[in-house]
Design a protein around this motif. Structure first.
Motif, PDB file in Angstrom:
ATOM      1  N   VAL A 125       0.837  -1.208   0.000  1.00  0.00           N
ATOM      2  CA  VAL A 125       0.000   0.000   0.000  1.00  0.00           C
ATOM      3  C   VAL A 125       0.866   1.250   0.000  1.00  0.00           C
ATOM      4  O   VAL A 125       0.710   2.138  -0.846  1.00  0.00           O
ATOM      5  CB  VAL A 125      -0.965   0.008   1.199  1.00  0.00           C
ATOM      6  CG1 VAL A 125      -1.789   1.305   1.219  1.00  0.00           C
ATOM      7  CG2 VAL A 125      -1.890  -1.199   1.152  1.00  0.00           C
ATOM      8  N   LYS A 126       1.812   1.328   0.929  1.00  0.00           N
ATOM      9  CA  LYS A 126       2.668   2.503   1.019  1.00  0.00           C
ATOM     10  C   LYS A 126       3.853   2.432   0.067  1.00  0.00           C
ATOM     11  O   LYS A 126       4.429   3.465  -0.294  1.00  0.00           O
ATOM     12  CB  LYS A 126       3.176   2.681   2.458  1.00  0.00           C
ATOM     13  CG  LYS A 126       2.073   2.774   3.505  1.00  0.00           C
ATOM     14  CD  LYS A 126       1.169   3.969   3.326  1.00  0.00           C
ATOM     15  CE  LYS A 126       1.853   5.253   3.751  1.00  0.00           C
ATOM     16  NZ  LYS A 126       0.933   6.421   3.710  1.00  0.00           N
ATOM     17  N   GLY A 127       4.257   1.222  -0.320  1.00  0.00           N
ATOM     18  CA  GLY A 127       5.339   1.056  -1.285  1.00  0.00           C
ATOM     19  C   GLY A 127       6.710   1.456  -0.782  1.00  0.00           C
ATOM     20  O   GLY A 127       7.578   1.853  -1.568  1.00  0.00           O
ATOM     21  N   ASN A 128       6.922   1.326   0.541  1.00  0.00           N
ATOM     22  CA  ASN A 128       8.208   1.766   1.088  1.00  0.00           C
ATOM     23  C   ASN A 128       9.130   0.609   1.483  1.00  0.00           C
ATOM     24  O   ASN A 128      10.254   0.839   1.940  1.00  0.00           O
ATOM     25  CB  ASN A 128       7.989   2.704   2.285  1.00  0.00           C
ATOM     26  CG  ASN A 128       7.148   2.066   3.391  1.00  0.00           C
ATOM     27  OD1 ASN A 128       7.194   0.857   3.594  1.00  0.00           O
ATOM     28  ND2 ASN A 128       6.387   2.888   4.097  1.00  0.00           N
ATOM     29  N   GLY A 129       8.678  -0.615   1.360  1.00  0.00           N
ATOM     30  CA  GLY A 129       9.526  -1.775   1.614  1.00  0.00           C
ATOM     31  C   GLY A 129       9.838  -2.062   3.068  1.00  0.00           C
ATOM     32  O   GLY A 129      10.668  -2.924   3.368  1.00  0.00           O
ATOM     33  N   ARG A 130       9.201  -1.383   3.987  1.00  0.00           N
ATOM     34  CA  ARG A 130       9.498  -1.609   5.404  1.00  0.00           C
ATOM     35  C   ARG A 130       9.003  -2.985   5.864  1.00  0.00           C
ATOM     36  O   ARG A 130       7.952  -3.452   5.425  1.00  0.00           O
ATOM     37  CB  ARG A 130       8.839  -0.532   6.262  1.00  0.00           C
ATOM     38  CG  ARG A 130       9.364   0.875   6.023  1.00  0.00           C
ATOM     39  CD  ARG A 130       8.664   1.856   6.953  1.00  0.00           C
ATOM     40  NE  ARG A 130       9.111   3.227   6.753  1.00  0.00           N
ATOM     41  CZ  ARG A 130       8.699   4.260   7.464  1.00  0.00           C
ATOM     42  NH1 ARG A 130       7.807   4.068   8.438  1.00  0.00           N
ATOM     43  NH2 ARG A 130       9.150   5.475   7.221  1.00  0.00           N
ATOM     44  N   TYR A 131       9.750  -3.608   6.784  1.00  0.00           N
ATOM     45  CA  TYR A 131       9.359  -4.943   7.245  1.00  0.00           C
ATOM     46  C   TYR A 131       9.732  -5.233   8.698  1.00  0.00           C
ATOM     47  O   TYR A 131       9.244  -6.195   9.285  1.00  0.00           O
ATOM     48  CB  TYR A 131       9.991  -6.021   6.356  1.00  0.00           C
ATOM     49  CG  TYR A 131      11.498  -6.078   6.421  1.00  0.00           C
ATOM     50  CD1 TYR A 131      12.136  -6.923   7.319  1.00  0.00           C
ATOM     51  CD2 TYR A 131      12.286  -5.258   5.594  1.00  0.00           C
ATOM     52  CE1 TYR A 131      13.526  -6.963   7.386  1.00  0.00           C
ATOM     53  CE2 TYR A 131      13.669  -5.301   5.663  1.00  0.00           C
ATOM     54  CZ  TYR A 131      14.283  -6.153   6.561  1.00  0.00           C
ATOM     55  OH  TYR A 131      15.654  -6.190   6.638  1.00  0.00           O
ATOM     56  N   GLU A 132      10.579  -4.438   9.316  1.00  0.00           N
ATOM     57  CA  GLU A 132      11.036  -4.766  10.663  1.00  0.00           C
ATOM     58  C   GLU A 132       9.985  -4.418  11.723  1.00  0.00           C
ATOM     59  O   GLU A 132       9.278  -3.417  11.616  1.00  0.00           O
ATOM     60  CB  GLU A 132      12.340  -4.022  10.998  1.00  0.00           C
ATOM     61  CG  GLU A 132      13.555  -4.619  10.308  1.00  0.00           C
ATOM     62  CD  GLU A 132      14.855  -4.027  10.814  1.00  0.00           C
ATOM     63  OE1 GLU A 132      15.901  -4.625  10.511  1.00  0.00           O
ATOM     64  OE2 GLU A 132      14.829  -2.976  11.498  1.00  0.00           O
ATOM     65  N   ILE A 133       9.912  -5.283  12.734  1.00  0.00           N
ATOM     66  CA  ILE A 133       9.014  -5.081  13.860  1.00  0.00           C
ATOM     67  C   ILE A 133       9.852  -4.943  15.122  1.00  0.00           C
ATOM     68  O   ILE A 133      10.711  -5.776  15.402  1.00  0.00           O
ATOM     69  CB  ILE A 133       8.049  -6.276  14.032  1.00  0.00           C
ATOM     70  CG1 ILE A 133       7.402  -6.682  12.697  1.00  0.00           C
ATOM     71  CG2 ILE A 133       6.999  -5.971  15.104  1.00  0.00           C
ATOM     72  CD1 ILE A 133       6.404  -5.723  12.143  1.00  0.00           C
ATOM     73  N   ILE A 134       9.605  -3.899  15.903  1.00  0.00           N
ATOM     74  CA  ILE A 134      10.284  -3.715  17.191  1.00  0.00           C
ATOM     75  C   ILE A 134       9.397  -4.295  18.299  1.00  0.00           C
ATOM     76  O   ILE A 134       8.202  -3.983  18.378  1.00  0.00           O
ATOM     77  CB  ILE A 134      10.558  -2.231  17.464  1.00  0.00           C
ATOM     78  CG1 ILE A 134      11.568  -1.670  16.443  1.00  0.00           C
ATOM     79  CG2 ILE A 134      11.085  -2.028  18.888  1.00  0.00           C
ATOM     80  CD1 ILE A 134      11.766  -0.168  16.547  1.00  0.00           C
ATOM     81  N   THR A 135       9.998  -5.169  19.128  1.00  0.00           N
ATOM     82  CA  THR A 135       9.288  -5.690  20.296  1.00  0.00           C
ATOM     83  C   THR A 135      10.158  -5.484  21.531  1.00  0.00           C
ATOM     84  O   THR A 135      11.222  -4.868  21.445  1.00  0.00           O
ATOM     85  CB  THR A 135       8.930  -7.177  20.112  1.00  0.00           C
ATOM     86  OG1 THR A 135      10.135  -7.950  20.068  1.00  0.00           O
ATOM     87  CG2 THR A 135       8.136  -7.400  18.828  1.00  0.00           C
TER      88      THR A 135
END
Length: 404
Positions: A125-135
């Motif tokens: 949707v945003k097309g920015n390639g982000r994938y990391e999740i902070i926990t």
């Protein structure tokens, strides 16, 4: 989640994998706040199947809905419209800020869907390639490969490598570490409002506010894991309501189905286009049976004002514990929200759990040194008094860690 205490294993000759270190009790019947074993012993249940039977055992309205549905239709596949599913989803969105629901079968699956939704939103949707999740350290998010990787506890990851990439961990309440962990690859921050398995640790309001502000400023999604805290457990329908925030995604399970296996991922409207036809699915997610149970459970929680009752009962229970256990050198702290309460001790609590069972009270650990109390949201004052009396007598014998 299996505790660290040294309990019994599977019975000799069992055909089950020995993945659970089980208590030496076989429970066969439940009603309200009470359970009975196969020997006729009666137990006051302050575990609720790990925050699952929030309305007590076999609540009538939920049971009636389940029996009715069993006589009508069990399964048809999500290739067809399922009226119960639509009704249950609407009930959840009508009582939250969410605009879309995905039904699955467990908390781990709900969190897995949340991770997938966050990544796909950023990438498709945003097309920015982000994938990391902070926990966060000491968090617990599930047992699938992705959700155990998201979990901030190393013990659940042993022997399962290589683990999926794309997760970063920081200490809870460390604002500097949080800001340093955010990069141009960060898609979302995932957090529990109370780290239940991590020791019944409520997140500080100031930290939550800063985290939510960072998400807005940096274009990150805020995911809140409400698997154990949701459905009234903390004194609000959802624990994030205590903090005055609205997550982009939040997840439910446990108390959502009164003991029937079901989970759900809920999200704001702008995320709907990330989960298009064929992008995610579940064969058994949202069956007519499961969603009949969800609908009845949510209606009962709201109709019985269970969150408000949990808030009142939790205040009373915590007050009684603090009064009766005051001055006990083995007790370091009593913390929590609503009817999720942890008694923090100065040493291991395995024998306290075992002694409680002998005296007819079921409680559970939250790590090696915390006794966790999770009674029914409809628990009576008399039942609370009985539990406190048993706990007080047990703790009276705990004078120093060296005794354990």
């Amino acid at each position: 989640m299996m505790s660290d205490m040294n309990k019994g294993t599977e019975a000799a000759g069992s055909s089950l994998f020995p993945t659970y270190a089980r208590y030496p009790i076989s429970l066969v019947k439940g009603e309200g706040s009470w359970l009975w074993d196969d020997k006729g012993n009666k137990y006051l249940d302050f575990m609720c199947g790990l925050a699952v039977t929030n309305l007590g055992h076999a609540p009538k309205q939920v049971k009636d809905a389940l029996v009715k549905q069993l006589d009508e239709l069990w399964h048809v596949s999500n290739l067809f419209h399922i009226p119960n599913q639509e009704a249950a989803a609407k009930l959840l969105t009508d009582n939250s800020h969410a605009e879309a629901v995905f039904f699955c079968n467990s908390g781990a699956e709900a969190n897995e869907a949340a991770i997938k939704l966050a990544r796909r939103y950023h990438q498709k949707v945003k097309g920015n390639g982000r994938y990391e999740i902070i926990t966060f350290a000491q968090s617990f998010h599930g047992r699938t490969l992705a959700t155990l990787t998201a979990t901030g506890q190393e013990k659940v990851k042993e022997g399962f490598g290589p683990l999926p990439e794309g997760f970063r961990y920081i200490p809870l309440h460390d604002i500097e570490a949080l800001e340093a962990a955010i990069t141009d690859k960060t898609a979302a921050i995932m957090i529990e409002m109370i780290q239940a398995e991590g020791g019944v640790i409520p997140v500080e309001p100031a930290f939550v506010q800063h985290l939510a502000k960072l998400c807005k400023e940096r274009g990150l999604l805020l995911i809140i894991d409400e698997i154990q805290t949701g459905m009234g457990r903390t004194g609000k329908l959802f624990a994030f309501e205590h903090y005055g925030i609205e997550p982009d995604i939040f997840t439910l399970a446990k108390g959502l189905g009164s003991g029937f296996p079901v989970g759900a991922t809920l999200a704001k409207g702008e995320l709907i286009e990330a989960f298009t036809a064929g992008s995610h699915g579940s064969t058994f997610g949202g069956t007519p049976i499961a969603t009949a149970v969800v609908k009845a459970t949510v209606e009962t929680i709201i109709g019985e004002k269970a969150p408000q009752r949990a808030a009142e009962s939790g205040e009373y229970l915590m007050g009684q514990l603090r009064e009766k256990l005051a001055g006990n050198p083995f007790v370091k702290d009593i913390r929590g929200k609503g009817l999720m309460i942890g008694i923090v001790c100065s040493g291991p609590v395995a024998n306290i759990i075992a002694e409680g069972q002998k005296r007819g009270l079921l409680v559970v650990t939250a790590g090696p040194d915390v006794v966790r109390l999770l009674p029914s949201l409809l628990v009576s004052r008399e039942e609370i008094d009985q539990a406190v009396s048993i706990l007080t007598s047990i703790f009276a014998d705990q004078t120093a860690p060296a005794q354990l």
